[in-house]
Design a protein around this motif. Structure first.
Motif, PDB file in Angstrom:
ATOM      1  N   LYS A  59      17.884  13.827 -13.341  1.00 38.02           N
ATOM      2  CA  LYS A  59      17.216  12.756 -11.841  1.00 38.02           C
ATOM      3  C   LYS A  59      17.986  11.621 -11.549  1.00 38.02           C
ATOM      4  CE  LYS A  59      15.404   9.299 -16.425  1.00 38.02           C
ATOM      5  NZ  LYS A  59      16.605   8.770 -15.728  1.00 38.02           N
ATOM      6  N   TYR A  98      20.938  12.668  -9.218  1.00 41.87           N
ATOM      7  CA  TYR A  98      19.651  12.738  -7.711  1.00 41.87           C
ATOM      8  C   TYR A  98      19.710  11.258  -7.168  1.00 41.87           C
ATOM      9  CZ  TYR A  98      15.993  14.224  -4.554  1.00 41.87           C
ATOM     10  OH  TYR A  98      15.366  14.617  -3.219  1.00 41.87           O
ATOM     11  N   GLU A 100      23.593  10.706  -5.938  1.00 39.95           N
ATOM     12  CA  GLU A 100      23.681  11.733  -4.949  1.00 39.95           C
ATOM     13  C   GLU A 100      22.798  11.158  -3.281  1.00 39.95           C
ATOM     14  OE1 GLU A 100      23.710  15.494  -5.530  1.00 39.95           O
ATOM     15  OE2 GLU A 100      24.653  16.088  -3.409  1.00 39.95           O
ATOM     16  N   TYR A 101      21.890  10.720  -3.697  1.00 38.94           N
ATOM     17  CA  TYR A 101      21.272  10.573  -2.217  1.00 38.94           C
ATOM     18  C   TYR A 101      20.955   9.051  -1.530  1.00 38.94           C
ATOM     19  CZ  TYR A 101      20.591  15.757  -2.349  1.00 38.94           C
ATOM     20  OH  TYR A 101      21.249  17.181  -2.368  1.00 38.94           O
ATOM     21  N   SER A 143      12.410  15.033 -13.716  1.00 36.98           N
ATOM     22  CA  SER A 143      12.918  16.351 -13.254  1.00 36.98           C
ATOM     23  C   SER A 143      12.411  17.409 -13.554  1.00 36.98           C
ATOM     24  CB  SER A 143      14.310  16.384 -13.777  1.00 36.98           C
ATOM     25  OG  SER A 143      14.958  15.678 -15.165  1.00 36.98           O
ATOM     26  N   VAL A 198      12.858  16.884  -8.436  1.00 33.56           N
ATOM     27  CA  VAL A 198      12.807  15.832  -8.785  1.00 33.56           C
ATOM     28  C   VAL A 198      11.474  14.903  -8.540  1.00 33.56           C
ATOM     29  CG1 VAL A 198      14.341  13.332  -9.206  1.00 33.56           C
ATOM     30  CG2 VAL A 198      15.823  15.555  -9.479  1.00 33.56           C
TER      31      VAL A 198
END
Length: 454
Positions: A90, A93, A96-97, A241, A251
């Motif tokens: 999680k 994610y 990264e975003y 996740s 996620v």
């Protein structure tokens, strides 16, 4: 649709960049925080009931309140981004975003703690995210959110990202601090706790990525508003996740308090089982927490709905419950072999043990060897009892929780699936292939155990 705190802007095109993040309200919590008394921010986080999202679930605001301010020594905030537990992805994610959300949380939290030098310690295998964070930090410096005299407030903060070397043990906060200081990542004996003597022997708070990323919303709204979301002491939202035999792995951000049944079977979340094969087991919080057998997943032992909260997932203790842990939600259908899965986890923990404590260093190795024997048809009936004895001698007898993390999955697997271990031992010819339960699920062959006397 449940409320989103962390993911409400994550799907906006370009949100990774500073300009788009700022256009959509980014860094507003820093603007507000810099006008507040730092202790008032800590009080808001305490009021929110936010609990550490890395696994232990300790109240974040309370942890902040322990930091030593009397000594006058420099203070540090360290973000634990060493996400390495099997089944948990999680934080990856989130970073990264929407990397600026974490950086915003780091600035706001560092201001509350009076830290002028903070770090993000990221898992070595997340190299592409390391670069993403580096770019985002550079943008934040350029926009005046980091560095000297942030936005004319007189507050200074430098933020660095540090890459780990790929050791799971560095997810333990004192091992992380040792590694950050350039030493081997071995856990320290506590006390003293990091809040008194942490990084460079200075007062230090170590928080998880998801925990820190939740702080901007709390500061912008209020701790009271955050506490209204969720159920009881499980406040706010939580990232899970999801992996395994479900239609929609991924996620998810949920409001704490929905049922496990809704999370697993509704179209909004996991979408149900991947095919017609029946549910066999669930690990709700990452590889270190006990597996639940099918009859204890949707209902507790008392017949109440099992909820996605710290309390409900732990209901019944380890005898009939599990733990929310790090939010690694792993679903198994009847093709899964519990013995093989347990051996695989034991192999991981043996490999990742730092070796400081004899019960962990020796015990994880013995558990891996015994489980390998059983999984490969070379086990004996006595092996199951030896395995139980070894895990019991590890639990609670090590400096850090890695020993417990290695012992709990083994104990739960034997507790709930002992007959599957016995099947491996009594019918080695039937489990010689890796996919032995695909054509012959255990429920269809377990009656054979009654026909064999040992």
């Amino acid at each position: 649709m449940g409320q989103k705190i962390l993911f409400d802007k994550i799907h906006i095109p370009g949100i990774k960049t500073y300009d788009v993040y700022r256009e959509n309200g980014g860094y507003a919590s820093v603007e507000k925080a810099l006008k507040m008394n730092p202790d008032d921010i800590t009080e808001e986080v305490k009021t929110s009931g936010l609990r550490g999202r890395g696994g232990a679930g300790f109240p974040v605001g309370l942890k902040w309140s322990f930091i030593d301010k009397k000594s006058g020594n420099p203070r540090h905030l360290v973000c634990n981004a060493d996400e390495s537990e099997p089944g948990t992805f999680k934080d990856r994610y989130l970073m990264e975003y929407i990397p600026h959300l974490l950086i915003e949380g780091m600035i706001t939290s560092s201001f509350a703690l009076g830290a002028n030098l903070s770090y993000i310690y990221i898992r070595g295998e997340y190299m592409w995210i390391f670069k993403t964070l580096e770019r985002a930090i550079k943008e934040a410096y350029a926009a005046g959110w980091l560095g000297k005299n942030i936005k004319g407030s007189g507050y200074d903060l430098d933020l660095h990202v540090h890459c780990g070397g790929g050791a799971y043990i560095c997810g333990e906060e004192t091992a992380l601090i040792e590694s950050l200081e350039g030493k081997r990542g071995n856990p320290r004996i506590k006390p003293p706790f990091p809040a008194v003597k942490g990084l460079w022997q200075n007062p230090t708070v170590v928080n998880n990525v998801e925990s820190i990323a939740s702080v901007p919303w709390i500061v912008l709204n209020s701790g009271e508003d955050y506490a209204k979301i969720g159920l009881g002491r499980s406040t706010g939202t939580k990232l899970f996740s999801v992996s395994g035999h479900v239609k929609k792995p991924g996620v998810y951000e949920i409001e704490m308090g929905i049922t496990v049944d809704e999370f697993m079977n509704s179209d909004e979340y996991c979408g149900g089982m991947i095919d017609d094969r029946p549910l066999k087991g669930l690990i709700p919080g990452g590889s270190s927490v006990p597996i639940l057998p099918q009859h204890l997943i949707f209902k507790t032992a008392n017949g109440e709905d099992r909820l996605m909260t710290y309390e409900s997932l732990a209901d019944g203790g380890f005898a009939t419950g599990s733990s929310l842990g790090s939010g690694g939600f792993i679903v198994y259908n009847d093709t899964a072999c519990i013995v093989r899965n347990t051996w695989n986890f034991s192999r991981f923990y043996h490999h990742e043990s730092c070796g400081q404590c004899s019960p962990c260093r020796e015990g994880t190795g013995w558990m891996e060897k015994i489980l390998w024997r059983i999984e490969n048809g070379q086990g004996t009936e006595e092996d199951i009892d030896v395995l139980w004895s070894v895990q019991a001698k590890i639990e609670g007898n090590t400096i850090c929780p890695l020993g417990d993390a290695a012992a709990w999955p083994v104990a739960a697997a034997i507790r709930h699936f002992r007959d599957e271990f016995e099947y491996h031992i009594r019918f080695p010819e039937k489990i010689k292939n890796r996919d032995h339960f695909v054509n012959e699920p255990f429920e269809k062959v377990k009656h054979l155990l009654n026909s064999v006397t040992i």
